[in-house]
Scaffold this active site. Structure first.
Site, PDB file in Angstrom:
ATOM      1  CG  ASN A 144      -1.975 -10.447  -2.548  1.00 33.14           C
ATOM      2  OD1 ASN A 144      -2.038 -10.551  -4.001  1.00 33.14           O
ATOM      3  ND2 ASN A 144      -1.689 -11.264  -2.167  1.00 33.14           N
ATOM      4  CE  LYS A 179       3.421  -2.531  -4.368  1.00 25.77           C
ATOM      5  NZ  LYS A 179       3.039  -2.059  -2.942  1.00 25.77           N
ATOM      6  CG  ASP A 222      -1.216  -1.063   1.265  1.00 19.28           C
ATOM      7  OD1 ASP A 222      -2.726  -1.373  -0.298  1.00 19.28           O
ATOM      8  OD2 ASP A 222      -2.154  -1.545   2.667  1.00 19.28           O
ATOM      9  N   GLY A 257      -3.614  -4.689  -4.610  1.00 23.72           N
ATOM     10  CA  GLY A 257      -4.686  -3.219  -4.987  1.00 23.72           C
ATOM     11  C   GLY A 257      -3.899  -2.175  -5.612  1.00 23.72           C
ATOM     12  CG  HIS A 258      -1.110  -2.092  -7.725  1.00 20.74           C
ATOM     13  ND1 HIS A 258       0.552  -2.606  -8.033  1.00 20.74           N
ATOM     14  CD2 HIS A 258      -0.619  -2.722  -6.153  1.00 20.74           C
ATOM     15  CE1 HIS A 258       1.341  -3.817  -7.186  1.00 20.74           C
ATOM     16  NE2 HIS A 258       0.427  -3.228  -5.847  1.00 20.74           N
ATOM     17  CD  GLN A 298       1.136  -9.124  -1.992  1.00 16.42           C
ATOM     18  OE1 GLN A 298       1.958  -9.484  -2.929  1.00 16.42           O
ATOM     19  NE2 GLN A 298      -0.044  -8.904  -2.882  1.00 16.42           N
ATOM     20  CG  LEU A 314       6.378  15.089   2.300  1.00 14.36           C
ATOM     21  CD1 LEU A 314       7.123  14.412   3.237  1.00 14.36           C
ATOM     22  CD2 LEU A 314       7.303  15.292   1.187  1.00 14.36           C
TER      23      LEU A 314
HETATM   24  P1  IMP Z   1      -2.971 -13.138   1.171  1.00 20.18           P
HETATM   25  O1  IMP Z   1      -1.481 -11.894   0.893  1.00 20.18           O
HETATM   26  O2  IMP Z   1      -3.390 -12.354   1.078  1.00 20.18           O
HETATM   27  O3  IMP Z   1      -2.304 -14.015   1.930  1.00 20.18           O
HETATM   28  O4  IMP Z   1      -2.434 -11.716   3.100  1.00 20.18           O
HETATM   29  C1  IMP Z   1      -1.292 -12.164   4.286  1.00 20.18           C
HETATM   30  C2  IMP Z   1      -0.677 -10.911   4.499  1.00 20.18           C
HETATM   31  O5  IMP Z   1      -0.476  -9.319   2.914  1.00 20.18           O
HETATM   32  C3  IMP Z   1      -2.246 -10.326   4.910  1.00 20.18           C
HETATM   33  O6  IMP Z   1      -1.765  -9.363   6.306  1.00 20.18           O
HETATM   34  C4  IMP Z   1      -2.509  -9.130   4.087  1.00 20.18           C
HETATM   35  O7  IMP Z   1      -3.408  -8.104   5.085  1.00 20.18           O
HETATM   36  C5  IMP Z   1      -1.633  -8.844   3.793  1.00 20.18           C
HETATM   37  N1  IMP Z   1      -0.957  -8.780   2.567  1.00 20.18           N
HETATM   38  C6  IMP Z   1      -1.152  -9.171   1.154  1.00 20.18           C
HETATM   39  N2  IMP Z   1      -1.917  -8.171  -0.242  1.00 20.18           N
HETATM   40  C7  IMP Z   1      -1.576  -6.929   0.162  1.00 20.18           C
HETATM   41  C8  IMP Z   1      -1.194  -5.274  -0.894  1.00 20.18           C
HETATM   42  O8  IMP Z   1      -1.539  -5.649  -1.171  1.00 20.18           O
HETATM   43  N3  IMP Z   1      -1.233  -4.445   0.216  1.00 20.18           N
HETATM   44  C9  IMP Z   1      -1.237  -4.170   1.678  1.00 20.18           C
HETATM   45  N4  IMP Z   1      -1.485  -6.248   2.651  1.00 20.18           N
HETATM   46  C10 IMP Z   1      -1.347  -6.883   1.829  1.00 20.18           C
END
Ligand code: IMP
Length: 432
Positions: free
Chosen positions: A33, A11, A8, A35-36, A220, A328
């Site tokens: 997983n 990116k 987050d 979210g861009h 991530q 910022l």
């Molecule tokens: P998973 O990747 O869905 O298995 O989640 C594992 C951990 O990574 C959790 O704490 C999620 O909130 C975090 N996570 C996964 N993808 C993202 C992302 O794109 N941004 C922020 N946190 C993420």
């Protein structure tokens, strides 16, 4: 492009911004997983699996073999882009070796991420990413190349989904899914997807051979790396920059430079350690002003001051040669801002036992707006000082700054794509 925190960092916007200067953008780990977020005027688009270079019609969009890919998610995003009059036809390539995320992976993720004796709740995104990587390591996963062999596909899907169903019913007391329906759906999706399945390294090398830049888009962040970070509160792939090579399939013969993206403060979704977390009104102010809601799950993000201890580790471990700082502008109007600079009485790799062990640097805030600035001279002096301290503490210079959600909200000190640094310089910046 590496997220240096817990994801987050923004990116999507930064990759989109830099995409006009590259020939290809390639995702190489994680799945939907991520979210861009991309903003254009009052329109907002959140991409989860599609590379954020998609908005430029001449850019090749690639998804490398290190990613796990939901066919439904790809098709939805192709449609969402079409609504923006953007076509990825002929320029989206999904590696034949990408593993498929099935709906039953998502069900399993939701049902299994529960705290219990011997197990912590991770707070996953429930998208099925962990279970899909488990099937990959278990050598029973389905890959995009398998879609071209419909004769064998039904047996493979049945085997896998029955296995998921066993766990769903017997272990988690959850609803199962019909393997036959699953197969039919996949065969339908295959008709649309097969023309996009190919060999990503060949495509990328074709560009690299012409001297064009390829942007590898991390998902991530480093602090969620399955091996390097706060296990078990991590994602299920290697988010570290080194995995960009394995995940894209590019051989380690090209000069690779690592841009680290850092938010001006820290946020985290899901459970796990967060030393500088603010659970008071200061944290609430960051969450509200920064609109800190998960782009994939809508969950409120945990917020806290910038942690330069962790940022320095991310820079060190990933060979980051330049930092891009995002959001910022969220710190506009504060009397003072803080950075965590050390953890007292804490061994390397450990977490501080309490808040009292965190060493802080308190810097003056600024009242004039960073929001919307496009030139370095417009930045308030205290904001520039804050950026300089980030660079010094992290061990990598700040090369650019995102000052708002729009593409134009951007200040560049050095061209991020022309970074040049040696291993010696990397080590000496970190005083190693
Ligand atoms: P998973 O990747 O869905 O298995 O989640 C594992 C951990 O990574 C959790 O704490 C999620 O909130 C975090 N996570 C996964 N993808 C993202 C992302 O794109 N941004 C922020 N946190 C993420």
């Amino acid at each position: 492009m590496l997220g240096t925190q817990w994801g987050d960092e923004g990116k999507g916007k930064v990759v989109d911004r830099l995409s006009s200067q590259v020939a290809a953008v390639c995702r190489y780990q994680g799945g939907h997983n991520a979210g861009h977020t991309l903003v254009n005027g009052n329109r907002k688009l959140v991409l989860h699996i599609m590379p954020a270079g998609a908005l430029y019609s001449g850019v090749l969009c690639a998804i490398g073999k290190g990613a796990v890919v939901s066919p439904a998610s790809v098709l939805e995003e192709i449609e969402a882009l079409r609504q923006w009059d953007i076509s990825v036809e002929g320029r989206l390539v999904i590696d034949a070796r990408c593993h498929i995320v099935l709906p039953s992976h998502g069900l399993l993720d939701s049902a299994s991420d529960r705290a219990g004796p011997g197990r912590a709740e991770i707070g996953t995104t429930r998208k099925g990413i962990g279970p899909a990587y488990e099937d990959r390591a278990g050598r029973r996963g389905l890959r995009f190349g398998d879609l071209a062999r419909p004769g064998q596909l039904a047996d493979r899907v049945h085997y896998l989904v029955e296995r998921h169903n066993f766990l769903l019913r017997e272990r988690y007391d959850a609803a199962a899914i019909d393997p036959a329906e699953q197969t039919d759906l996949l065969l339908k999706q295959a008709e649309q997807l097969l023309p996009m399945v190919g060999d990503v390294p060949t495509e990328l090398m074709r560009h690299a051979n012409k001297g064009d830049a390829v942007l590898m888009e991390g998902a991530q962040g480093y602090l969620l790396d399955v091996d390097s970070a706060s296990y078990p509160f991590v994602t299920s792939s290697n988010t570290a920059a080194a995995n960009a090579l394995v995940g894209t399939g590019l051989p380690p013969v090209f000069p690779m430079r690592v841009l680290g993206l850092a938010k001006a403060y820290n946020t985290r979704v899901g459970d796990g350690p967060f030393p500088t977390e603010l659970t008071d009104e200061v944290g609430e102010r960051l969450r509200t002003v920064g609109d800190e809601q998960g782009a994939t799950t809508g969950r409120p993000r945990r917020c806290g001051w910038l942690d330069a201890v962790l940022l320095r580790q991310a820079v060190r471990d990933n060979g980051v040669g330049g930092l891009i700082v995002s959001k910022l502008d969220v710190l506009d109007g504060w009397d003072e801002v803080r950075i965590a600079t050390g953890y007292a009485d804490t061994a390397e790799g450990d977490w501080p036992a309490s808040e009292d062990d965190i060493e802080w640097e308190v810097l003056p805030g600024w009242q004039d707006a960073v929001a919307g600035c496009t030139r370095a001279e417009q930045l308030p002096a205290a904001a520039r000082h804050y950026l300089e301290r980030i660079g010094e503490l992290a061990g990598a210079p700040v090369v650019a700054l995102s000052t708002g959600p729009e593409r134009s909200h951007w200040v560049e000190f050095t061209d991020p794509l022309s970074l040049s640094y040696s291993a010696e310089q990397h080590l000496s910046r970190l005083q190693l």
